[in-house]
Scaffold this motif. Structure first.
Motif, PDB file in Angstrom:
ATOM      1  N   ARG A   1      59.429   8.199  53.853  1.00 45.29           N
ATOM      2  CA  ARG A   1      58.886   7.158  54.721  1.00 45.29           C
ATOM      3  C   ARG A   1      57.361   7.149  54.670  1.00 45.29           C
ATOM      4  O   ARG A   1      56.730   6.079  54.671  1.00 45.29           O
ATOM      5  CB  ARG A   1      59.389   7.350  56.153  1.00 45.29           C
ATOM      6  CG  ARG A   1      60.896   7.114  56.289  1.00 45.29           C
ATOM      7  CD  ARG A   1      61.412   7.551  57.660  1.00 45.29           C
ATOM      8  NE  ARG A   1      61.009   6.621  58.715  1.00 45.29           N
ATOM      9  CZ  ARG A   1      61.721   5.589  59.133  1.00 45.29           C
ATOM     10  NH1 ARG A   1      62.904   5.328  58.586  1.00 45.29           N
ATOM     11  NH2 ARG A   1      61.279   4.805  60.098  1.00 45.29           N
ATOM     12  N   LYS A   2      56.758   8.345  54.613  1.00 41.29           N
ATOM     13  CA  LYS A   2      55.304   8.421  54.488  1.00 41.29           C
ATOM     14  C   LYS A   2      54.836   7.825  53.160  1.00 41.29           C
ATOM     15  O   LYS A   2      53.837   7.109  53.094  1.00 41.29           O
ATOM     16  CB  LYS A   2      54.851   9.882  54.573  1.00 41.29           C
ATOM     17  CG  LYS A   2      54.717  10.428  55.981  1.00 41.29           C
ATOM     18  CD  LYS A   2      53.489   9.877  56.668  1.00 41.29           C
ATOM     19  CE  LYS A   2      53.323  10.483  58.062  1.00 41.29           C
ATOM     20  NZ  LYS A   2      52.194   9.852  58.783  1.00 41.29           N
ATOM     21  N   ALA A   3      55.574   8.135  52.095  1.00 39.89           N
ATOM     22  CA  ALA A   3      55.213   7.621  50.775  1.00 39.89           C
ATOM     23  C   ALA A   3      55.297   6.103  50.733  1.00 39.89           C
ATOM     24  O   ALA A   3      54.431   5.430  50.156  1.00 39.89           O
ATOM     25  CB  ALA A   3      56.122   8.238  49.710  1.00 39.89           C
ATOM     26  N   LEU A   4      56.326   5.554  51.352  1.00 43.36           N
ATOM     27  CA  LEU A   4      56.473   4.099  51.394  1.00 43.36           C
ATOM     28  C   LEU A   4      55.358   3.460  52.218  1.00 43.36           C
ATOM     29  O   LEU A   4      54.762   2.462  51.813  1.00 43.36           O
ATOM     30  CB  LEU A   4      57.838   3.726  51.977  1.00 43.36           C
ATOM     31  CG  LEU A   4      59.063   4.077  51.115  1.00 43.36           C
ATOM     32  CD1 LEU A   4      60.345   3.852  51.906  1.00 43.36           C
ATOM     33  CD2 LEU A   4      59.081   3.254  49.836  1.00 43.36           C
ATOM     34  N   ALA A   5      55.091   4.041  53.377  1.00 42.75           N
ATOM     35  CA  ALA A   5      54.091   3.465  54.275  1.00 42.75           C
ATOM     36  C   ALA A   5      52.697   3.483  53.663  1.00 42.75           C
ATOM     37  O   ALA A   5      51.916   2.537  53.846  1.00 42.75           O
ATOM     38  CB  ALA A   5      54.087   4.217  55.607  1.00 42.75           C
ATOM     39  N   ASN A   6      52.385   4.543  52.937  1.00 41.93           N
ATOM     40  CA  ASN A   6      51.026   4.686  52.416  1.00 41.93           C
ATOM     41  C   ASN A   6      50.896   4.322  50.944  1.00 41.93           C
ATOM     42  O   ASN A   6      49.832   3.893  50.513  1.00 41.93           O
ATOM     43  CB  ASN A   6      50.551   6.127  52.639  1.00 41.93           C
ATOM     44  CG  ASN A   6      50.440   6.467  54.119  1.00 41.93           C
ATOM     45  OD1 ASN A   6      49.542   6.007  54.799  1.00 41.93           O
ATOM     46  ND2 ASN A   6      51.371   7.257  54.626  1.00 41.93           N
ATOM     47  N   GLY A   7      51.993   4.449  50.172  1.00 44.75           N
ATOM     48  CA  GLY A   7      51.934   4.104  48.760  1.00 44.75           C
ATOM     49  C   GLY A   7      52.000   2.602  48.521  1.00 44.75           C
ATOM     50  O   GLY A   7      51.219   2.049  47.747  1.00 44.75           O
ATOM     51  N   LEU A   8      52.924   1.926  49.198  1.00 46.12           N
ATOM     52  CA  LEU A   8      53.087   0.487  48.983  1.00 46.12           C
ATOM     53  C   LEU A   8      51.906  -0.314  49.522  1.00 46.12           C
ATOM     54  O   LEU A   8      51.634  -1.414  49.049  1.00 46.12           O
ATOM     55  CB  LEU A   8      54.382  -0.003  49.641  1.00 46.12           C
ATOM     56  CG  LEU A   8      55.691   0.553  49.070  1.00 46.12           C
ATOM     57  CD1 LEU A   8      56.889   0.016  49.836  1.00 46.12           C
ATOM     58  CD2 LEU A   8      55.828   0.226  47.592  1.00 46.12           C
ATOM     59  N   THR A   9      51.199   0.229  50.507  1.00 40.43           N
ATOM     60  CA  THR A   9      50.080  -0.502  51.103  1.00 40.43           C
ATOM     61  C   THR A   9      48.746  -0.178  50.456  1.00 40.43           C
ATOM     62  O   THR A   9      47.728  -0.763  50.813  1.00 40.43           O
ATOM     63  CB  THR A   9      49.998  -0.209  52.612  1.00 40.43           C
ATOM     64  OG1 THR A   9      49.852   1.206  52.812  1.00 40.43           O
ATOM     65  CG2 THR A   9      51.248  -0.685  53.325  1.00 40.43           C
ATOM     66  N   ASN A  10      48.753   0.769  49.508  1.00 36.82           N
ATOM     67  CA  ASN A  10      47.537   1.113  48.777  1.00 36.82           C
ATOM     68  C   ASN A  10      47.526   0.318  47.475  1.00 36.82           C
ATOM     69  O   ASN A  10      48.224   0.659  46.520  1.00 36.82           O
ATOM     70  CB  ASN A  10      47.503   2.617  48.492  1.00 36.82           C
ATOM     71  CG  ASN A  10      46.208   3.064  47.831  1.00 36.82           C
ATOM     72  OD1 ASN A  10      45.701   2.426  46.923  1.00 36.82           O
ATOM     73  ND2 ASN A  10      45.686   4.187  48.299  1.00 36.82           N
ATOM     74  N   LYS A  11      46.748  -0.753  47.439  1.00 41.26           N
ATOM     75  CA  LYS A  11      46.800  -1.687  46.317  1.00 41.26           C
ATOM     76  C   LYS A  11      46.474  -1.008  44.983  1.00 41.26           C
ATOM     77  O   LYS A  11      47.171  -1.217  43.981  1.00 41.26           O
ATOM     78  CB  LYS A  11      45.838  -2.851  46.559  1.00 41.26           C
ATOM     79  CG  LYS A  11      45.927  -3.953  45.499  1.00 41.26           C
ATOM     80  CD  LYS A  11      44.984  -5.090  45.823  1.00 41.26           C
ATOM     81  CE  LYS A  11      45.119  -6.206  44.796  1.00 41.26           C
ATOM     82  NZ  LYS A  11      44.803  -5.774  43.429  1.00 41.26           N
TER      83      LYS A  11
END
Length: 431
Positions: free
Chosen positions: A117-127
């Motif tokens: 969940r952390k990876a999704l929240a921070n990876g997908l939003t980091n262009k």
């Protein structure tokens, strides 16, 4: 439905809102008939009425359990139940609060789930991170399992964007988190079409994720900060002081991803208790328009741009939940494309979710896969019945989720863009 709030929720913004929303529910059960997870699982607690009761129990002081959290997690937040509800229950905002309460009251999730969940929240939003990962993914795509390949669409050559400062009319656009890296032609097609219509489309460099991704993963404060950052980034354009505006205030904030659009239209509601951002947030929400809400005002010019080639096109439209149930925009695209001469139809279960739902396809993979297979079967039946050439949608998540080997799936603005290019003697090429 009468609710006696537990002492800890009395007088709080969340408690007051939950009590107000629950008071409208008459427990009729109409919502269960259109809930995708209830249709699949047949469990009352995996339908809106059951989840409403779970949230009511928390509001009245009953401790949430991991089982409570699981039933709330399984909700797609498609909001089909809102379209069905005769009492106007604001389920979408209710489930957000319910999930937050359940997260606060239960034991931490398993380590690997928390990391995902952390990876999704921070990876997908980091262009930068996401764009680079997508480039690498495309290189090694042939070696990947089919399930992962589907998450890396090859897409089209995005082409070029029109020169800036061509037109007096200015509008903003949010380019999105994953869309530029995953399907960049959607944004470029939007720029080109609007330029043909006499509109300069501007993108604020400091704007980023709309906030939905973190907010719906229960990192709500981080999601709120994304929203505040966007408001700050857009405000000079709204006032007309940004250099790109050339003294003109933007007339709208365009959305070509309905998932982002539904969130930005709710900035005013979500930030209503923020003493600094509340008023600005409402201005942002009022300016936010999906492309399908803007293009009809240019219909006559658009008809001339696409010419008679439009009559050769037949498409099946998959309306995203965030467009038809979240933004409550239903039938507008079908009407507009029809006036352009395009034969457009929907499939049998067009009101139901395809199973994409943001990060749902990763966090609830089994349920998502079942919904996807159902949707693709119905879409393909509609394609065959109406002899359509393609499937179009209005949200990058749905478009990616529904990629298949049989029928192309693209954003409807790409179809408009390609028709204009063909009519003007230039045909887009695919990779």
């Amino acid at each position: 439905m009468q609710t006696e709030l537990a002492p800890q929720f009395i007088g709080t913004p969340d408690g007051t809102m939950v009590q107000s929303i629950l008071s409208k529910c008459v427990h009729c059960g109409f919502c269960t008939a259109t809930c995708p997870t209830y249709q699949l699982l047949g469990d009352e607690l995996d339908g809106p009425r059951g989840r409403i009761y779970l949230i009511k129990q928390i509001a009245e002081g009953k401790q949430a359990t991991e089982k409570t959290r699981e039933h709330l997690d399984r909700c797609l937040t498609c909001r089909n139940c809102e379209s069905t509800c005769p009492s106007g229950v604001d389920y979408g905002h209710l489930i957000d609060i319910g999930r937050k309460w359940a997260e606060e009251q239960t034991n931490p999730r398993p380590f690997m789930e928390r990391m995902l969940r952390k990876a999704l929240a921070n990876g997908l939003t980091n262009k930068t991170l996401f764009d680079n990962a997508m480039r690498i993914g495309r290189i090694v795509r042939p070696l990947m399992p089919a399930a992962i390949k589907q998450k890396i669409p090859q897409g089209k050559n995005p082409g070029t964007r029109p020169a800036a400062n061509l037109n007096k009319t200015k509008m903003l656009i949010l380019e999105g988190c994953v869309q530029p890296g995953m399907l960049p032609n959607i944004n470029n097609a939007s720029f080109r079409v609007m330029s043909h219509l006499g509109v300069d489309v501007l993108a604020a460099p400091k704007a980023g994720c709309c906030g939905a991704l973190k907010y719906h993963l229960n990192e709500q404060e981080a999601g709120l900060n994304d929203m505040r950052r966007n408001i700050d980034a857009w405000w000079p354009y709204i006032e007309g002081t940004a250099p790109e505006c050339q003294g003109e205030k933007v007339q709208a904030i365009l959305m070509n991803a309905s998932g982002c659009g539904v969130t930005i239209k709710e900035y005013g509601h979500i930030l209503k208790d923020d003493p600094i951002y509340a008023k600005k947030a409402q201005v942002i929400s009022d300016l936010c328009k999906d492309l399908v809400e803007v293009l009809p005002q240019y219909l006559e010019k658009l008809q001339g741009l696409v010419g008679d080639r439009a009559k050769q096109e037949g498409v099946i439209f998959h309306p995203p939940c965030t467009l038809q149930h979240g933004q409550k925009i239903k039938g507008q695209l079908e009407g507009m494309l029809g006036k352009l001469g395009i034969s457009i139809n929907t499939c049998e279960d067009s009101h139901l979710c395809c199973g994409s739902a943001g990060t749902y396809s990763i966090l609830q993979a089994d349920l998502s896969k079942q919904l996807k297979e159902q949707k693709l079967n119905n879409l393909q039946q509609a394609v065959n019945e109406h002899q359509a050439q393609r499937i179009v949608s209005a949200n990058v998540g749905c478009i990616t989720h529904l990629q298949n080997e049989t029928t192309p799936v693209e954003h409807w603005i790409e179809l408009i863009d390609s028709l204009i290019e063909k009519n003007m003697g230039h045909v887009s090429t695919s990779k």
